[in-house]
Design a protein around this motif. Structure first.
Motif, PDB file in Angstrom:
ATOM      1  N   LEU A 149       8.023  77.875 -29.674  1.00 48.22           N
ATOM      2  CA  LEU A 149       8.951  78.993 -29.575  1.00 48.22           C
ATOM      3  C   LEU A 149      10.091  78.819 -30.569  1.00 48.22           C
ATOM      4  CD1 LEU A 149       9.300  79.331 -25.685  1.00 48.22           C
ATOM      5  CD2 LEU A 149       7.663  80.465 -27.199  1.00 48.22           C
ATOM      6  N   GLY A 150      10.757  79.920 -30.851  1.00 50.00           N
ATOM      7  CA  GLY A 150      11.919  79.880 -31.739  1.00 50.00           C
ATOM      8  C   GLY A 150      12.017  81.171 -32.524  1.00 50.00           C
ATOM      9  N   PRO A 151      13.200  81.501 -33.012  1.00 51.88           N
ATOM     10  CA  PRO A 151      13.386  82.725 -33.798  1.00 51.88           C
ATOM     11  C   PRO A 151      12.595  82.670 -35.099  1.00 51.88           C
ATOM     12  CG  PRO A 151      15.500  81.745 -33.156  1.00 51.88           C
ATOM     13  CD  PRO A 151      14.442  80.724 -32.876  1.00 51.88           C
ATOM     14  N   LEU A 170      11.981  75.448 -31.362  1.00 50.22           N
ATOM     15  CA  LEU A 170      12.539  75.116 -32.673  1.00 50.22           C
ATOM     16  C   LEU A 170      13.700  76.042 -32.999  1.00 50.22           C
ATOM     17  CD1 LEU A 170       9.252  74.686 -34.776  1.00 50.22           C
ATOM     18  CD2 LEU A 170      10.552  72.914 -33.569  1.00 50.22           C
ATOM     19  N   ARG A 171      14.691  75.486 -33.651  1.00 49.33           N
ATOM     20  CA  ARG A 171      15.799  76.287 -34.180  1.00 49.33           C
ATOM     21  C   ARG A 171      16.270  75.642 -35.467  1.00 49.33           C
ATOM     22  NH1 ARG A 171      21.497  76.639 -31.159  1.00 49.33           N
ATOM     23  NH2 ARG A 171      21.425  74.466 -31.810  1.00 49.33           N
ATOM     24  N   LEU A 191       4.391  81.528 -30.404  1.00 49.45           N
ATOM     25  CA  LEU A 191       4.559  82.795 -29.702  1.00 49.45           C
ATOM     26  C   LEU A 191       5.999  83.281 -29.840  1.00 49.45           C
ATOM     27  CD1 LEU A 191       2.662  81.975 -26.386  1.00 49.45           C
ATOM     28  CD2 LEU A 191       1.944  83.674 -28.082  1.00 49.45           C
ATOM     29  N   HIS A 192       6.154  84.608 -29.818  1.00 48.14           N
ATOM     30  CA  HIS A 192       7.476  85.213 -29.747  1.00 48.14           C
ATOM     31  C   HIS A 192       7.853  85.560 -28.310  1.00 48.14           C
ATOM     32  CE1 HIS A 192       9.260  85.631 -33.638  1.00 48.14           C
ATOM     33  NE2 HIS A 192       8.208  86.226 -34.175  1.00 48.14           N
ATOM     34  N   ASP A 193       6.873  85.981 -27.525  1.00 47.85           N
ATOM     35  CA  ASP A 193       7.131  86.488 -26.181  1.00 47.85           C
ATOM     36  C   ASP A 193       7.347  85.323 -25.208  1.00 47.85           C
ATOM     37  OD1 ASP A 193       6.651  87.509 -23.454  1.00 47.85           O
ATOM     38  OD2 ASP A 193       6.085  89.369 -24.471  1.00 47.85           O
ATOM     39  N   LEU A 194       8.560  85.194 -24.679  1.00 56.73           N
ATOM     40  CA  LEU A 194       8.884  84.075 -23.807  1.00 56.73           C
ATOM     41  C   LEU A 194       8.119  84.150 -22.491  1.00 56.73           C
ATOM     42  CD1 LEU A 194      12.747  83.696 -24.313  1.00 56.73           C
ATOM     43  CD2 LEU A 194      10.854  82.833 -25.709  1.00 56.73           C
ATOM     44  N   ASN A 195       7.901  85.344 -21.973  1.00 59.23           N
ATOM     45  CA  ASN A 195       7.180  85.459 -20.707  1.00 59.23           C
ATOM     46  C   ASN A 195       5.710  85.111 -20.858  1.00 59.23           C
ATOM     47  OD1 ASN A 195       9.117  86.249 -18.621  1.00 59.23           O
ATOM     48  ND2 ASN A 195       9.441  88.065 -19.888  1.00 59.23           N
ATOM     49  N   VAL A 234      19.602  79.537 -28.305  1.00 64.73           N
ATOM     50  CA  VAL A 234      18.616  79.640 -29.386  1.00 64.73           C
ATOM     51  C   VAL A 234      18.471  81.072 -29.898  1.00 64.73           C
ATOM     52  CG1 VAL A 234      16.160  79.379 -29.940  1.00 64.73           C
ATOM     53  CG2 VAL A 234      17.352  77.607 -28.625  1.00 64.73           C
ATOM     54  N   TYR A 235      18.468  82.043 -28.983  1.00 66.73           N
ATOM     55  CA  TYR A 235      18.186  83.426 -29.373  1.00 66.73           C
ATOM     56  C   TYR A 235      19.433  84.304 -29.427  1.00 66.73           C
ATOM     57  CZ  TYR A 235      13.256  82.269 -28.686  1.00 66.73           C
ATOM     58  OH  TYR A 235      11.998  81.708 -28.775  1.00 66.73           O
TER      59      TYR A 235
END
Length: 269
Positions: free
Chosen positions: A44-46, A218-219, A202-206, A241-242
């Protein structure tokens, strides 16, 4: 946890303190990733946080500036590209071809690492392709043109192509992008039920919370959190992070994220 078939303990792909520089810019800065056999790890991460770069390092497409990527303890350059390709399969966000190909033709590309150049397909190759088509529900589409498929169906074909490689590790770079919700769920149900070790950006956290066993966030090229979805997906982490406010509740041991509108957060004490 994902409902996967048993996986051999032999397949171990890991990155240790990897750094990747492009000119003066550090894209990845000391990231370690060590999936357990059979585990589904979500990245995950932007945008720009280094997810795709880390996947490319794991696949051996890029080399680290510092640190090491190993397969069963051996650095990838020493393993060799063909040997890595037999073990590690990659599914990109989008795949395109101008060549007229059937679904079976595309899936059969997964057998290339197992054959010498220009050698004909073997009985084993055909069996691997048939098995991959069956696992992905594409047997009845095998002679259909690739170009006539929907986006979700094309992604399913790419999964089948990866399975035909008979890998122990599967790397996916945001495979649910631009897919309808039904296809996103179908694809992740398929992937997390496979007898392989999976690393998926993935972008979608759910979706990550629903389907991944463990998450790495990651950031700016650094890993800032790692753990189960319940450990990682907290309002504090999401805000850090977001840059957004969120409420997080639990559905069993899985977190459910609800993002808050800007005007709603302004009204909160």
């Amino acid at each position: 946890m994902s409902s996967q078939a048993p996986v051999s303990e032999g397949g171990r792909l890991r990155a240790d303190a990897v750094v990747r520089r492009i000119g003066d810019r550090i894209v990845l800065d000391g990231v370690t990733l060590a999936p357990h056999p059979g585990e589904t790890v979500g990245l995950l991460g932007p945008n720009g946080s280094g997810k795709s770069t880390l996947l490319r390092l794991l696949a051996g497409v890029l080399g680290p500036t510092a640190g090491t990527v190993t397969l069963d303890g051996d650095p990838l350059p020493g393993v060799g590209r063909r040997a890595v390709a037999r073990r590690v399969a990659v599914v990109q966000q989008n795949s395109h071809t101008q060549t007229e190909m059937t679904v079976r033709d595309v899936v059969a590309l997964g057998r290339i690492p197992h054959r010498r150049a220009w050698s004909p397909a073997t009985t084993g190759d055909r069996h691997a392709v048939d098995t991959a088509l069956g696992r992905t529900g594409l047997t009845d589409r095998s002679e259909q043109s690739w170009h006539t498929l929907s986006g979700g169906e094309r992604q399913r074909v790419q999964i089948a192509r990866a399975l035909a490689q008979e890998p122990s590790e599967l790397l996916l770079d945001e495979p649910t992008n631009h897919l309808d919700i039904q296809y996103q769920l179908d694809l992740l149900e398929l992937v997390t039920g496979l007898p392989v070790t999976t690393v998926i950006a993935l972008h979608d956290l759910n979706l990550a919370a629903m389907y991944c066993d463990r998450l790495v966030v990651l950031r700016d090229g650094r890993a800032v959190a790692e753990g189960t979805p319940g450990q990682v997906l907290t309002p504090e982490l999401i805000g850090e992070v977001y840059g957004v406010r969120a409420d997080v509740t639990l559905d069993g041991d899985r977190p459910v994220v609800r993002f808050l509108r800007r005007r709603d957060t302004a009204l909160r004490p």
